[in-house]
Scaffold this motif. Structure first.
Motif, PDB file in Angstrom:
ATOM      1  N   LYS A  15       0.847  -1.289  -0.541  1.00 28.77           N
ATOM      2  CA  LYS A  15       0.399   0.421  -0.190  1.00 28.77           C
ATOM      3  C   LYS A  15       1.207   1.294   0.364  1.00 28.77           C
ATOM      4  N   SER A  19       0.593   3.984  -2.279  1.00 29.97           N
ATOM      5  CA  SER A  19       0.255   5.286  -2.859  1.00 29.97           C
ATOM      6  C   SER A  19       1.140   6.572  -2.762  1.00 29.97           C
ATOM      7  N   ALA A  22      -0.559   8.643  -5.721  1.00 30.73           N
ATOM      8  CA  ALA A  22      -1.419   9.004  -5.433  1.00 30.73           C
ATOM      9  C   ALA A  22      -1.037  10.644  -5.717  1.00 30.73           C
ATOM     10  N   GLY A  27      -5.400  11.138  -1.464  1.00 30.26           N
ATOM     11  CA  GLY A  27      -5.179  10.545  -2.747  1.00 30.26           C
ATOM     12  C   GLY A  27      -4.403   8.911  -1.584  1.00 30.26           C
ATOM     13  N   LYS A  28      -3.083   9.801  -1.581  1.00 25.11           N
ATOM     14  CA  LYS A  28      -2.422   9.007  -0.068  1.00 25.11           C
ATOM     15  C   LYS A  28      -3.629   7.963   1.135  1.00 25.11           C
ATOM     16  N   HIS A  30      -6.355   8.040   1.283  1.00 20.95           N
ATOM     17  CA  HIS A  30      -7.273   6.359   0.875  1.00 20.95           C
ATOM     18  C   HIS A  30      -6.679   5.245   0.562  1.00 20.95           C
ATOM     19  N   VAL A  31      -5.417   5.185  -0.215  1.00 16.84           N
ATOM     20  CA  VAL A  31      -5.396   4.526  -0.706  1.00 16.84           C
ATOM     21  C   VAL A  31      -4.449   3.846   0.710  1.00 16.84           C
ATOM     22  N   VAL A 278      -7.058   7.311  -6.617  1.00 17.87           N
ATOM     23  CA  VAL A 278      -6.581   6.648  -5.892  1.00 17.87           C
ATOM     24  C   VAL A 278      -6.360   4.360  -7.073  1.00 17.87           C
TER      25      VAL A 278
END
Length: 787
Positions: A15, A19, A22, A27-28, A30-31, A278
């Motif tokens: 992950k 990330s 992103a 975005g980072k 949420h990843v 994402v």
């Protein structure tokens, strides 16, 4: 999914890699919150999203997702009655701009080329909000300052402030230039203290300068005094600064109100941009690590082709192939320590987690992954100090927990099953655990050192042996996973390579049981056969590759031959056209000579004789394609007949019928064709079916039925092709009696028209040219008047 399983399979590190791709903090964040999903339809949707993003990256190679900001907290403050500062308004504008850019990118991608159904649905939910973006840009500059143009009042206030600052500076500069004051100053500069303009004065001259002391240096040697001459100006400046602050607040509240009016579309924009950020982070990860979206199976079928663990450097990782299905539910991997057993185990489990999170997996196209209800792993040599448990106890505690939670859709990964206790008891316990897992119907990948488990895998219909290859010659593992081959006992080979006495090795073998020796011999034999089959498979693949290459070369040569044949035909056709053009010019010359003769003899050539000449010209033209195909080569041309005066013959190279009127020499004759008499070789003559007698004053040329149109359409032709066509056409037109014709070249870029007119201006039979009028086709047509 239990967090322990995620940690053991290093899913958190994957992950973190995703990330990094992103574009926004949103975005980072949420990843890093993503978790594997066990619902088939949702996993299918996640992979479809990622697959569409990979298509976008393929079509738009330089695409990067635009940066935007998580403005949801700003929107909450607006709803609570607050307003946004300049930096926050710029963040709103940047977020709107990101939505506009991503919408523009997708408009450039043809729906037939890439439907992108899911991503286009997200795009359609992003509101443009161009007016709000423009309003913010016209109010706030790139440095986060409210522009002078934001309101007339602000412009006026700032103009007054500039004037006051200029007056203050001028007044203080005059004081600094005064010799009597200069000696009282610590420095000849103007500075500020508490937003008031001051000058630095030495402590001993405090009473010499009338003014207000605002500050002093840390040593106390310097006082910062606001001279009395500028107190009033500083007060006025401060009043204008307060007025500026109030006007700026009013402007910000006004713009914030505009944001408040579209707060709901803005919230949707942020949510959709975050979702797409994402998705594109996943796709960028896939592009960098050469990943693919696997095919989803609705049962428990798993097929990994050239699977590579993404956390191992690309130049070190060894790809593996793995297969599991309803018939083959379990793989038992044996082999030496540090040989790659655990990496193979982790690769299978990690790919399951990645697939069910919507991440591309680092394998080849055609790989298949199921959707597991759970991925349970017991990997590593850990002791539980808190519970005072040994390694064996710690493993068993965890395995017991796994057995309580698995079902027929689970994936179980067990490393060194049964280790840490008595080998006989450990092997028996391991077999019992494997049987329990298989009875539930779960999929299983396990590693072990026990020979008993190799025999179990060999006899159980749902279990297959596998091993990691070991190179005895180099005493090192190759890390290749060999399905169907149990791990060999390499201890004796290694000892022999290291120099242990052969007698000791033989005595050691005698201590093995008969069953162990038979098993070891069976494994060696099986491994040798497997290796031979592998070599045969590789050779077959090599031969297939060579065959495919040879087939491709033959197809290319055939295509090249067809192209060359077409080129030769085109060349022959051009040569035929050139011959015909020369013949037409000869006919025109004969026609002119006949008219001259007629004029000198005060007689006229009858109309049908001129018509016969026209017929001759049309006949030559109509024979072009037939002659190009059927005309015999020089080697094929033979004299098949002898002729005499009066015979009706066909002149083959021009396709006309005439009468032999005189023998010109050996195998040469004069042939009368209408008004024209020409010398022809006998091998160019063929007899007609019957003789025709010549009527007095008449010719025997057949009339052509084709007519010459009054215009020539050249649209779509190249200039070189058009010039040849014009030359041919003008000769026909003149023979048909036209005084004016039309050349249709179209408007287009003008290149064809210019080439056509340049050629016509130099043509010997053209009297005058002009562009067509409104009723004649305009600039798309050139009207040609002939001589």
């Amino acid at each position: 999914m239990k967090r322990f399983t995620l940690q053991t399979l290093e899913f958190q590190q994957i992950k973190e890699l995703v990330s990094q791709h992103a574009s926004s903090f949103f975005g980072k964040e949420h990843v890093m919150k993503l978790q594997p999903e066990s619902r088939y339809e949702l996993v299918k949707h996640r992979l479809a999203e990622t697959g569409e993003a990979l298509d976008v990256l393929r079509l738009k190679g330089d695409f990067s997702f635009p940066n935007f900001y998580d403005i949801r907290e700003y929107l909450k403050r607006l709803l609570a009655g607050g307003y946004l500062d300049p930096e926050e308004l710029l963040a709103v504008a940047d977020t709107i701009r990101a939505g506009r850019r991503i919408r523009s990118t997708f408009k450039q991608i043809d729906t037939e080329q890439a439907p992108l159904t899911i991503l286009r649905e997200y795009i359609d939910q992003i509101s443009p909000l161009n007016e709000l973006e423009l309003e913010i840009q016209q109010t706030i500059d790139d440095y986060g300052q409210v522009r002078n143009e934001a309101s007339p009042s602000l412009r006026m206030i700032r103009r007054k402030m500039e004037q006051l600052r200029e007056n203050i500076q001028n007044t203080l500069q005059q004081m600094l230039r005064n010799p009597s004051i200069q000696k009282q100053l610590q420095e000849s500069i103007v500075t500020q203290r508490f937003d008031r303009y001051v000058i630095p004065v030495k402590q001993e001259y405090r009473g010499s300068i009338d003014g207000i002391v605002h500050d002093q240096s840390s040593s106390g040697a310097t006082l910062f005094i606001e001279p009395a001459q500028v107190v009033s100006l500083n007060n006025q400046l401060r009043e204008q600064e307060l007025a500026e602050e109030q006007e700026i607040e009013r402007i910000l509240r006004e713009v914030s109100q505009s944001v408040l009016e579209v707060v709901e579309p803005l919230a949707i924009n942020v949510d959709r941009l975050g979702t797409m950020d994402v998705i594109f982070a996943k796709a960028q990860f896939g592009r960098v690590y050469r990943g693919i979206c696997p095919i989803l199976s609705e049962d428990c079928k798993l097929r990994l082709k050239k699977a590579r663990h993404p956390l191992i450097p690309a130049d070190q990782v060894v790809p593996i192939d793995v297969n599991l299905d309803d018939q083959q539910k379990a793989i038992l991997i044996t082999g030496p320590n540090t040989g790659g057993k655990t990496v193979s185990l982790k690769t299978v489990g990690l790919f399951a987690l990645m697939t069910q999170t919507g991440f591309p997996i680092t394998a080849e196209e055609g790989s298949i992954m199921p959707v597991y209800s759970g991925v349970f792993a017991d990997i590593g040599d850990e002791q539980s100090i808190e519970q005072n448990l040994s390694t064996f106890s710690s493993h068993m505690t965890h395995i017991i927990s796994i057995l309580e939670r698995i079902d027929e859709h689970s994936l179980v990964l067990l490393d060194e099953l049964g280790a840490g206790t008595d080998p006989a008891e450990g092997a028996a316990l391991a077999i019992s655990i494997l049987e329990q897992i298989l009875s539930v119907g779960a999929s299983l990948v396990a590693t072990t050192h026990y020979s008993e488990l190799k025999s179990f895998a060999h006899t159980h219909p749902q279990v297959v042996n596998a091993s990691v290859e070991f190179n005895v010659a180099t005493l090192s593992p190759t890390y290749r996973l060999m399905i169907g081959v149990p791990g060999q006992s390499n201890a004796f080979h290694i000892c022999r390579r290291l120099g242990l006495a052969p007698s000791i090795i033989e005595r050691a073998k005698n201590h093995l049981s008969t069953e162990d020796r038979k098993l070891d011999e069976m494994i060696h034999t099986f491994a040798d056969e497997k290796q031979k089959m592998e070599y045969a498979r590789q050779e077959a693949e090599h031969n297939q590759y060579e065959s495919e290459q040879l087939l491709a070369e033959l197809k290319q040569k055939l295509a090249d031959w067809d192209a060359e044949k077409k080129r030769l035909k085109d060349k022959a056709r051009q040569e035929a056209n050139w011959i015909i053009a020369n013949a037409e010019r000869e006919v025109e010359q004969v026609r002119k000579e006949l008219r001259q003769i007629s004029a000198r003899q005060a007689t006229s050539v009858k109309e049908h004789e001129l018509t016969d000449l026209k017929s001759y010209l049309h006949q030559v033209t109509s024979q072009q394609e037939t002659d190009d195909i059927n005309r015999p080569s020089a080697q094929q041309q033979v004299i098949a007949h002898s002729f005499s005066v009066g015979d009706v013959v066909r002149v083959s190279h021009i396709g006309q019928v005439g009468t032999i009127v005189e023998q010109a020499g050996d195998k040469q004759y004069f042939v009368q064709i209408g008004m024209m008499k020409m010398k022809v070789n006998a091998n160019q003559l063929t007899p007609e079916m019957k003789k025709e007698k010549k009527a007095a004053g008449s010719t025997m040329v057949r009339r052509a039925t084709d007519s010459v149109p009054p215009e020539l359409d050249l649209r779509g032709e190249m200039v070189e092709e058009a010039v040849q066509a014009i030359d041919h056409y003008l000769d026909q037109a003149i023979m048909s009696g036209y005084k004016r014709v039309s050349i249709i070249h179209g408007k287009g870029t003008g290149a064809l028209r210019n080439g056509v007119q340049k050629f016509l201006q130099q043509h010997r039979q053209v009297k005058k040219i002009r562009l067509g009028t409104h009723g004649e086709g305009g600039s798309g047509v050139t009207i040609v008047e002939l001589e």
